[in-house]
Design a protein around this motif. Structure first.
Motif, PDB file in Angstrom:
ATOM      1  N   LEU A 243      18.313   6.243  -5.410  1.00 37.56           N
ATOM      2  CA  LEU A 243      16.904   6.157  -5.221  1.00 37.56           C
ATOM      3  C   LEU A 243      16.035   7.206  -5.752  1.00 37.56           C
ATOM      4  CD1 LEU A 243      15.071   4.119  -5.463  1.00 37.56           C
ATOM      5  CD2 LEU A 243      14.368   3.842  -2.391  1.00 37.56           C
ATOM      6  N   ASP A 244      15.218   7.048  -6.740  1.00 36.06           N
ATOM      7  CA  ASP A 244      14.437   7.819  -6.581  1.00 36.06           C
ATOM      8  C   ASP A 244      13.139   7.720  -7.117  1.00 36.06           C
ATOM      9  OD1 ASP A 244      15.682  10.600  -7.345  1.00 36.06           O
ATOM     10  OD2 ASP A 244      16.011   9.932  -8.725  1.00 36.06           O
ATOM     11  N   LEU A 245      11.968   8.057  -6.046  1.00 42.54           N
ATOM     12  CA  LEU A 245      10.927   6.491  -5.701  1.00 42.54           C
ATOM     13  C   LEU A 245       9.559   7.728  -5.701  1.00 42.54           C
ATOM     14  CD1 LEU A 245      10.319   3.194  -5.007  1.00 42.54           C
ATOM     15  CD2 LEU A 245       9.736   5.516  -3.297  1.00 42.54           C
ATOM     16  N   ALA A 246       8.023   7.854  -6.072  1.00 43.87           N
ATOM     17  CA  ALA A 246       6.891   8.003  -5.694  1.00 43.87           C
ATOM     18  C   ALA A 246       5.858   7.891  -5.157  1.00 43.87           C
ATOM     19  CB  ALA A 246       6.902   9.989  -6.106  1.00 43.87           C
ATOM     20  N   VAL A 247       5.379   7.712  -4.093  1.00 43.50           N
ATOM     21  CA  VAL A 247       4.439   6.642  -3.811  1.00 43.50           C
ATOM     22  C   VAL A 247       2.966   7.517  -4.165  1.00 43.50           C
ATOM     23  CG1 VAL A 247       3.378   4.749  -3.937  1.00 43.50           C
ATOM     24  CG2 VAL A 247       5.308   5.086  -3.618  1.00 43.50           C
ATOM     25  N   GLY A 248       1.637   7.568  -5.204  1.00 42.60           N
ATOM     26  CA  GLY A 248       0.464   8.458  -4.588  1.00 42.60           C
ATOM     27  C   GLY A 248      -0.267   7.913  -3.420  1.00 42.60           C
ATOM     28  N   PRO A 249      -1.453   8.282  -3.255  1.00 41.69           N
ATOM     29  CA  PRO A 249      -2.450   7.481  -2.839  1.00 41.69           C
ATOM     30  C   PRO A 249      -3.389   6.518  -3.889  1.00 41.69           C
ATOM     31  CG  PRO A 249      -2.749  10.043  -2.536  1.00 41.69           C
ATOM     32  CD  PRO A 249      -1.786   9.692  -3.824  1.00 41.69           C
ATOM     33  N   GLY A 250      -3.535   5.605  -3.541  1.00 39.56           N
ATOM     34  CA  GLY A 250      -4.188   4.140  -3.990  1.00 39.56           C
ATOM     35  C   GLY A 250      -3.179   3.698  -5.291  1.00 39.56           C
ATOM     36  N   GLU A 251      -1.425   4.440  -5.430  1.00 38.79           N
ATOM     37  CA  GLU A 251      -0.755   3.650  -5.721  1.00 38.79           C
ATOM     38  C   GLU A 251       0.296   2.763  -5.920  1.00 38.79           C
ATOM     39  OE1 GLU A 251       0.022   6.909  -9.244  1.00 38.79           O
ATOM     40  OE2 GLU A 251       1.835   7.353  -7.217  1.00 38.79           O
ATOM     41  N   VAL A 252       0.610   1.248  -6.503  1.00 40.33           N
ATOM     42  CA  VAL A 252       1.703   0.944  -6.169  1.00 40.33           C
ATOM     43  C   VAL A 252       2.950   0.535  -7.238  1.00 40.33           C
ATOM     44  CG1 VAL A 252       2.366  -2.064  -6.115  1.00 40.33           C
ATOM     45  CG2 VAL A 252      -0.540  -1.153  -6.025  1.00 40.33           C
ATOM     46  N   VAL A 253       3.766   0.542  -6.737  1.00 40.10           N
ATOM     47  CA  VAL A 253       4.974   0.932  -7.341  1.00 40.10           C
ATOM     48  C   VAL A 253       5.634  -0.792  -6.393  1.00 40.10           C
ATOM     49  CG1 VAL A 253       7.313   1.563  -7.435  1.00 40.10           C
ATOM     50  CG2 VAL A 253       5.233   2.970  -6.962  1.00 40.10           C
ATOM     51  N   SER A 254       6.696  -0.875  -7.670  1.00 35.71           N
ATOM     52  CA  SER A 254       7.240  -2.280  -7.222  1.00 35.71           C
ATOM     53  C   SER A 254       8.825  -2.354  -7.276  1.00 35.71           C
ATOM     54  CB  SER A 254       7.031  -3.820  -8.120  1.00 35.71           C
ATOM     55  OG  SER A 254       5.834  -4.022  -7.559  1.00 35.71           O
ATOM     56  N   LEU A 255       9.723  -2.457  -6.296  1.00 33.39           N
ATOM     57  CA  LEU A 255      11.150  -2.143  -6.430  1.00 33.39           C
ATOM     58  C   LEU A 255      12.048  -3.873  -6.526  1.00 33.39           C
ATOM     59  CD1 LEU A 255      12.124  -0.293  -3.403  1.00 33.39           C
ATOM     60  CD2 LEU A 255      12.473   0.278  -5.415  1.00 33.39           C
ATOM     61  N   LEU A 256      12.690  -3.551  -8.242  1.00 30.72           N
ATOM     62  CA  LEU A 256      12.519  -5.142  -8.566  1.00 30.72           C
ATOM     63  C   LEU A 256      14.176  -5.262  -8.741  1.00 30.72           C
ATOM     64  CD1 LEU A 256       9.708  -4.946 -11.277  1.00 30.72           C
ATOM     65  CD2 LEU A 256       9.606  -6.312  -9.411  1.00 30.72           C
ATOM     66  N   GLY A 257      14.816  -6.457  -8.780  1.00 30.41           N
ATOM     67  CA  GLY A 257      16.086  -6.502  -9.424  1.00 30.41           C
ATOM     68  C   GLY A 257      16.473  -7.693  -8.036  1.00 30.41           C
ATOM     69  N   PRO A 258      17.506  -8.233  -8.639  1.00 30.30           N
ATOM     70  CA  PRO A 258      18.645  -9.422  -8.520  1.00 30.30           C
ATOM     71  C   PRO A 258      19.118  -9.936  -7.153  1.00 30.30           C
ATOM     72  CG  PRO A 258      20.231  -8.240  -9.201  1.00 30.30           C
ATOM     73  CD  PRO A 258      19.026  -7.493  -9.900  1.00 30.30           C
ATOM     74  N   ASN A 259      19.129 -11.126  -6.451  1.00 31.26           N
ATOM     75  CA  ASN A 259      19.509 -10.683  -5.271  1.00 31.26           C
ATOM     76  C   ASN A 259      20.340  -9.965  -5.056  1.00 31.26           C
ATOM     77  OD1 ASN A 259      18.842 -14.202  -4.607  1.00 31.26           O
ATOM     78  ND2 ASN A 259      18.435 -12.937  -4.007  1.00 31.26           N
ATOM     79  N   GLY A 260      20.684  -8.970  -3.811  1.00 28.87           N
ATOM     80  CA  GLY A 260      21.505  -8.408  -3.074  1.00 28.87           C
ATOM     81  C   GLY A 260      21.795  -7.122  -4.246  1.00 28.87           C
ATOM     82  N   ALA A 261      20.382  -6.621  -4.387  1.00 29.15           N
ATOM     83  CA  ALA A 261      20.171  -5.424  -5.760  1.00 29.15           C
ATOM     84  C   ALA A 261      20.479  -4.018  -5.265  1.00 29.15           C
ATOM     85  CB  ALA A 261      18.880  -5.421  -6.705  1.00 29.15           C
ATOM     86  N   GLY A 262      19.237  -4.473  -3.731  1.00 30.99           N
ATOM     87  CA  GLY A 262      19.607  -3.004  -2.740  1.00 30.99           C
ATOM     88  C   GLY A 262      18.375  -3.175  -2.980  1.00 30.99           C
ATOM     89  N   LYS A 263      17.592  -4.169  -2.659  1.00 33.55           N
ATOM     90  CA  LYS A 263      16.304  -3.616  -1.839  1.00 33.55           C
ATOM     91  C   LYS A 263      16.037  -3.363  -1.245  1.00 33.55           C
ATOM     92  CE  LYS A 263      14.633  -7.624  -4.306  1.00 33.55           C
ATOM     93  NZ  LYS A 263      16.748  -8.316  -4.818  1.00 33.55           N
ATOM     94  N   THR A 264      16.204  -4.345  -0.207  1.00 30.64           N
ATOM     95  CA  THR A 264      15.112  -4.221   1.422  1.00 30.64           C
ATOM     96  C   THR A 264      16.585  -3.146   2.314  1.00 30.64           C
ATOM     97  OG1 THR A 264      15.209  -6.855   1.394  1.00 30.64           O
ATOM     98  CG2 THR A 264      15.626  -5.462   3.397  1.00 30.64           C
ATOM     99  N   THR A 265      17.122  -3.164   1.468  1.00 32.35           N
ATOM    100  CA  THR A 265      18.382  -1.592   1.961  1.00 32.35           C
ATOM    101  C   THR A 265      17.433  -0.318   0.989  1.00 32.35           C
ATOM    102  OG1 THR A 265      20.286  -2.575   1.756  1.00 32.35           O
ATOM    103  CG2 THR A 265      20.179  -0.258   2.056  1.00 32.35           C
ATOM    104  N   SER A 266      16.647  -0.672   0.596  1.00 27.34           N
ATOM    105  CA  SER A 266      16.024   0.943   0.036  1.00 27.34           C
ATOM    106  C   SER A 266      14.270   1.475   0.641  1.00 27.34           C
ATOM    107  CB  SER A 266      15.519   0.487  -1.517  1.00 27.34           C
ATOM    108  OG  SER A 266      16.671   0.781  -2.533  1.00 27.34           O
ATOM    109  N   LEU A 267      13.663  -0.073   1.454  1.00 24.39           N
ATOM    110  CA  LEU A 267      12.681  -0.647   2.189  1.00 24.39           C
ATOM    111  C   LEU A 267      13.185   0.391   3.438  1.00 24.39           C
ATOM    112  CD1 LEU A 267      10.210  -3.391   1.851  1.00 24.39           C
ATOM    113  CD2 LEU A 267      10.485  -1.326   0.807  1.00 24.39           C
ATOM    114  N   LEU A 268      14.029  -0.076   4.144  1.00 25.77           N
ATOM    115  CA  LEU A 268      15.024   0.244   5.478  1.00 25.77           C
ATOM    116  C   LEU A 268      14.857   1.599   5.290  1.00 25.77           C
ATOM    117  CD1 LEU A 268      16.778  -2.621   6.678  1.00 25.77           C
ATOM    118  CD2 LEU A 268      14.807  -2.540   7.140  1.00 25.77           C
TER     119      LEU A 268
END
Ligand code: ATP
Length: 237
Positions: free
Chosen positions: A25-50
């Motif tokens: 997982l590569d990701l960068a969020v700057g001030p005032g930016e919105v980055v979405s993590l998308l993908g089907p169920n079980g893709a690993g989105k919640t795991t990424s947030l944690l």
């Protein structure tokens, strides 16, 4: 131009019982930016947030928040420094009122900031004395996000804001959060099932599938290249 990154993941991997549920997982969020993590169920989105907030240890790669490495040993320090997560169960106390939640979440009493929250989510204004357990799903989600924003975060991560909500409410809430993030310079990471609604308010997006990022780009580009987006989203094994 280059803006400072508030939250950066580089080759991050995390999972359960020694097995990664997300990798690379590569990701960068700057001030005032919105980055979405998308993908089907079980893709690993919640795991990424944690993993991004240190609630799960990294199995590989690195995550830096507000200039310092994220350590799974002390996620509460990260919260105190200004990285707020709204979990998918919203994290509310059903017996406490809207006002109770706002009082508990704020750093210091700030009528201006409270006004900002009620301006962003006007539906909450008439419900200040109501217990969270008696709010509708949409109202609960507004409270969860509003309370997180009252803590004056520099980075806000929201897991499935739209879960169980009518599309009309999602259509109101996502732009409200984006506008506030821009105005206040807050970096936002959204996990979303509503792909188009999420892309409409995002600067960039990462599509995960089977625990790997399969498509990353500017939200506007992803919206234009729908076939690629759909292929990534529903992608083959
Ligand atoms: P959803 O949209 O359904 O919430 P997601 O993209 O958020 O999905 P994750 O919740 O990150 O996906 O799950 C990724 C993988 O990790 C799945 O295979 C899931 O079964 C597994 N998983 C999630 N939580 C745990 C856990 N606590 N223990 C073991 N495996 C888990």
């Amino acid at each position: 131009h280059r803006t400072e990154s508030l939250l950066t993941a580089t080759g991050a991997a995390a999972g359960y019982h020694g097995v990664p549920a997300v990798r690379g997982l590569d990701l960068a969020v700057g001030p005032g930016e919105v980055v979405s993590l998308l993908g089907p169920n079980g893709a690993g989105k919640t795991t990424s947030l944690l993993a991004l907030v240190g609630l799960l240890p990294l199995m590989d790669g690195s995550v830096t928040a507000l200039g310092r490495p994220v350590s799974a040993r002390r996620p509460y320090l990260l919260a105190r420094r200004g990285v707020a997560l709204v979990p998918d169960d919203r994290g509310l106390f059903h017996g406490l009122t809207v006002d109770d939640h706002l009082r508990l979440s704020r750093r210091k009493p700030s009528p201006e900031r409270e006004k900002l929250i009620f301006d962003t989510f006007p539906a909450l204004a008439g419900l200040r004395g109501r217990k969270a357990g008696l709010l509708s799903g949409g109202e609960q989600q507004m409270l969860a996000v509003g309370a997180a924003l009252l803590g004056e975060p520099r980075v806000l991560l929201v897991d499935e804001m739209s879960l169980g909500l009518a599309p009309k409410i999602v259509q109101e809430m996502l732009p409200a959060v984006r506008d506030l993030a821009r105005a206040e310079g807050i970096g936002v990471v959204l996990v979303e099932q509503h792909v188009e609604l999420a892309l409409a308010v995002s600067d960039r997006a990462v599509v995960l599938n089977h625990g790997r990022p399969v498509l990353t780009g500017a939200a506007a580009d992803l919206l234009k290249r729908r076939e690629r987006l759909e292929a990534a989203y529903f992608g083959a094994d």
